[in-house]
Design a protein around this motif. Structure first.
Motif, PDB file in Angstrom:
ATOM      1  N   ARG A 124     -26.292 -55.773  -0.621  1.00 32.93           N
ATOM      2  CA  ARG A 124     -26.390 -54.319  -0.515  1.00 32.93           C
ATOM      3  C   ARG A 124     -25.533 -53.621  -1.562  1.00 32.93           C
ATOM      4  O   ARG A 124     -25.731 -52.468  -1.878  1.00 32.93           O
ATOM      5  N   ARG A 132     -20.791 -48.346   4.235  1.00 28.45           N
ATOM      6  CA  ARG A 132     -22.194 -48.689   3.990  1.00 28.45           C
ATOM      7  C   ARG A 132     -22.547 -50.104   4.437  1.00 28.45           C
ATOM      8  O   ARG A 132     -23.698 -50.383   4.757  1.00 28.45           O
ATOM      9  N   ARG A 183     -28.127 -48.654  -1.816  1.00 22.72           N
ATOM     10  CA  ARG A 183     -27.384 -49.706  -2.527  1.00 22.72           C
ATOM     11  C   ARG A 183     -26.286 -49.082  -3.370  1.00 22.72           C
ATOM     12  O   ARG A 183     -26.397 -47.942  -3.805  1.00 22.72           O
TER      13      ARG A 183
END
Ligand SMILES: [Zn+2]
Length: 361
Positions: free
Chosen positions: A45, A94, A102
């Motif tokens: 990610r 995140r 991303r």
């Protein structure tokens, strides 16, 4: 130890070819879109990128640091490929958010002036934040910056004797200087106790580390001013920048908490993020990550190549970090690293998650 005959170090023909092939391979991979295939499995990610010093002329700096034009190209590439460039706090948020976009995180180790003089204008242009990890002794100018001492030694002298290594080099041109420096750096990386044997060598050659550090590193006022810039956060990097695995428990604790306290007193805020000096040579197992947690940090980065996956939210004290310095073509190298290529190679196509096990090998 008796010094051997004086030799002029040269990069071997095989080394030169290997480097050319590597650079070509990185360029082909990054330009062909093959990185997208690698990234499907290894890209994760997000990614934390590692830089140190920046330079306009890496050859003059004996192949050390990141060429500032490459840094600019790296930021452009991250933006073009749809990545947000975020802080470490936001990266950790995140990792726990399946809907998050991303991202990439920029980190600069050791506190070089070039982070401000060269990199910050590019960061402002791209609105890209970065964390600068600063050891206390870099600010107090009494750090054993042996890597800077060796670079200065090879750059400024032609006749060089490294007594603890038992070698004598004649380095009349840039090629031999680069080759000689590489050999001595590799010798230290083979055994970090050697990093503490070089003081007499520097003294004999008239190399004064405190002066070199003073020219290369931000000072206390500069660090405080940098931390107030909206795009910069100062992080912790121990008091003396020694390889932590060589130290006993009490010294490791003091290296972490002493630096944290030093920074927090001057910056008047909590310093939650930490980087292990040298990465793997500081990690002897689970001890250092446990002590980083006990010292009150919320994250600690290694130098183990790899990208960030949601599972890393559960191991925030051994976060992988991708080196972004490669003077032949930093942008192609980093495009491949960001896709997870180096993790794919290191794991021989195996597990994409860089873990504590890898961080300590
Ligand atoms: Zn460092």
């Amino acid at each position: 130890m008796v010094a051997q005959l004086t030799t002029t170090p040269r990069l071997s023909r095989t080394d030169r070819w290997k480097r050319r092939v590597k650079t070509l391979g990185l360029r082909v991979l990054s330009a062909s879109g093959a990185t997208r295939l690698i990234a499907r499995r290894y890209g994760g990610r997000g990614v934390i990128l590692m830089f140190h010093d920046f330079t306009r002329d890496p050859r003059r700096d004996l192949d050390q640091g990141c060429r500032i034009e490459d840094f600019s190209r790296i930021l452009a590439h991250l933006r073009k490929t749809g990545r947000d460039i975020v802080t470490l706090d936001e990266a950790q948020r995140r990792l726990a958010d399946p809907a998050a976009r991303r991202f990439a995180v920029l980190t600069f180790d050791d506190g070089y002036r070039s982070n401000i003089d060269l990199a910050l204008p590019e960061m402002e242009r791209f609105e890209a934040p970065a964390t600068i990890y600063v050891p206390t002794a870099m600010i107090s100018r009494d750090i054993n910056a042996w890597w800077l001492g060796l670079t200065a030694l090879f750059r400024d002298r032609d006749q060089i004797e490294i007594e603890p290594m038992g070698v004598r080099y004649c380095c009349p041109d840039l090629d031999s200087k680069i080759a000689g420096l590489r050999r001595v750096l590799a010798w230290v990386w083979d055994d970090f106790t050697r990093s503490e044997m070089l003081g007499p060598t520097f003294a004999r050659h008239g190399i004064f580390l405190a002066d070199i550090v003073d020219r290369a590193a931000i000072d206390e006022a500069g660090m405080i001013a940098a931390d107030r810039h909206p795009l910069i956060e100062i992080g912790a990097h121990t008091v003396n920048h020694r390889a932590l695995s060589l130290l006993d428990d009490a010294d490791v604790r003091a290296e972490m908490t002493g630096n944290k306290r030093f920074l927090e007193e001057r910056l008047q805020r909590e310093v939650p993020h930490f980087a292990y000096p040298y990465g793997a040579p500081s990690l002897s197992g689970a001890r250092e990550p446990r002590m980083a947690r006990e010292a009150g940090f919320r994250s600690a980065v290694t130098t183990t190549p790899g990208c960030l996956f949601p599972a890393h939210a559960d191991s925030p004290f051994t976060l992988p970090r991708q080196n972004a310095e490669y003077t032949e073509d930093g942008a192609a190298y980093t495009a491949c690293g960001t896709a997870g290529l180096f993790r794919a190679l290191a794991s021989r196509g195996g597990n994409p998650l860089a873990s504590l096990a890898e961080a300590t090998t």
